[in-house]
Design an enzyme around this catalytic site. Structure first.
Site, PDB file in Angstrom:
ATOM      1  NE  ARG A 183      -0.100  10.786  -1.432  1.00 34.70           N
ATOM      2  CZ  ARG A 183      -1.180  10.290  -0.835  1.00 34.70           C
ATOM      3  NH1 ARG A 183      -2.264  10.041  -1.536  1.00 34.70           N
ATOM      4  NH2 ARG A 183      -1.193  10.054   0.467  1.00 34.70           N
ATOM      5  N   GLY A 184      -3.001  12.235  -5.892  1.00 32.26           N
ATOM      6  CA  GLY A 184      -4.294  11.603  -5.701  1.00 32.26           C
ATOM      7  C   GLY A 184      -4.196  10.573  -4.598  1.00 32.26           C
ATOM      8  N   GLY A 185      -5.198   9.754  -4.477  1.00 35.53           N
ATOM      9  CA  GLY A 185      -5.097   8.612  -3.570  1.00 35.53           C
ATOM     10  C   GLY A 185      -5.547   8.877  -2.160  1.00 35.53           C
ATOM     11  CB  SER A 237       2.787   3.159  -0.055  1.00 34.21           C
ATOM     12  OG  SER A 237       2.171   2.443   0.996  1.00 34.21           O
ATOM     13  CB  ILE A 238       4.855   2.901  -5.366  1.00 29.28           C
ATOM     14  CG1 ILE A 238       5.840   1.902  -4.764  1.00 29.28           C
ATOM     15  CG2 ILE A 238       5.537   3.725  -6.455  1.00 29.28           C
ATOM     16  CD1 ILE A 238       6.347   0.873  -5.749  1.00 29.28           C
ATOM     17  CG  PHE A 257      10.164   4.325  -2.753  1.00 28.44           C
ATOM     18  CD1 PHE A 257      10.716   3.928  -1.535  1.00 28.44           C
ATOM     19  CD2 PHE A 257      11.019   4.844  -3.711  1.00 28.44           C
ATOM     20  CE1 PHE A 257      12.073   4.045  -1.289  1.00 28.44           C
ATOM     21  CE2 PHE A 257      12.380   4.977  -3.472  1.00 28.44           C
ATOM     22  CZ  PHE A 257      12.907   4.571  -2.249  1.00 28.44           C
ATOM     23  CB  ALA A 258       6.696   5.532   1.930  1.00 26.31           C
ATOM     24  CB  CYS A 291      -3.457   2.776   0.060  1.00 27.97           C
ATOM     25  SG  CYS A 291      -1.722   3.127   0.327  1.00 27.97           S
TER      26      CYS A 291
END
Lengths: 45, 211
Positions: free
Chosen positions: B74-76, B141-142, B155-156, B173
């Protein structure tokens, strides 16, 4: 001496691999929205 | 009309790599027409994850972190997964749902906010910030992505206080000054994982599925 070196390497390896990023796995996503970011984080490959 | 949603609750701690493999397999199976939309609900073994980025400063001192780091597809920026945090991976075919990744993310947010309300926690959105918040404290977080319009990641949501201390070692994040919170800390009465599972399952089924 050889065994001591092997033992040391075995002892250190898990710590090293546990703290450094592994190579990315899986195919990249086509699009994504990243955590914590606004909608502008949308990426398109 | 939304297709049915098969919810698979995993009752043992799942490694991040196993969780990723479960998702990859489900995406492939959905693309092959072998299974329908699936939602995994689970807890991860403790791990920090980060997207494929040049700037990994949100990990701060990556060599002294108390748990392993995994660079994911994933990104981020960095986040943490571990015990006391409920993780959901909706693997949905977005083709019949309008191919709208923003809508998919907003629906997950809706479901989480509704489940929080069911548990007595008043949570909401913050302008320009993905996720679920209680005032300026981040509760969930999503992060979502698609491959050929089949969704991955999800999500978490932090449920118990056990989930919070590992966040202190990173900049969650990549958001400076943001503190993380959990349902247990925000609710007037005790909330365990079992109650959180029930509430989340019901709202996600209502929001993302039809059965």
């Amino acid at each position: 001496m050889y065994f001591a070196r092997v033992f040391l390497a075995c002892a250190l390896l898990p710590a090293y691999s546990a703290t450094f990023p592994q190579p990315p796995t899986g195919m990249p996503l086509d699009k994504e929205l990243s955590p914590g970011r606004s909608d502008e984080a949308l990426t398109v490959r | 009309m939304k297709p049915p949603l098969d919810i698979q609750r995993i009752d043992r701690p799942v490694s991040y790599t196993d969780g990723l493999a479960m998702q990859e397999n489900a995406v492939a199976a959905i693309l092959a027409g072998e299974i329908g939309d699936t939602l995994f609900l689970l807890e991860h073994e403790p791990i920090y994850t980060i997207g494929r980025l040049r700037d990994q400063s949100s990990l701060r001192a990556s060599t002294t972190l108390p748990h392993p780091v995994f660079e994911t597809n994933r990104g981020g920026q960095a986040t943490y997964h571990g015990p006391g945090q409920l993780v959901g991976y909706p693997i949905l075919d977005l083709n019949p749902r309008g191919r709208d990744l923003h809508l998919h993310l907003r629906l997950i947010e809706d479901a989480l906010i509704a489940a929080c309300a069911d548990l007595g926690v008043s949570a909401g959105r913050r302008e320009g910030m993905t996720g679920v918040w209680v005032e300026n404290r981040k509760l969930a977080s999503i992060g979502v992505g698609v491959r050929k319009w089949v969704s991955m990641h999800g999500f978490a949501i932090n449920v118990t206080r056990e989930s919070l201390p590992p966040f202190l070692a990173i900049t969650p994040c990549g958001l400076d000054g943001v503190s993380m919170t959990c349902l247990e800390a925000e609710a007037a009465e005790p909330i365990g994982m079992a109650r959180a599972y029930v509430a989340l399952e019901a709202r996600l089924l209502q929001t993302l599925g039809c059965s």
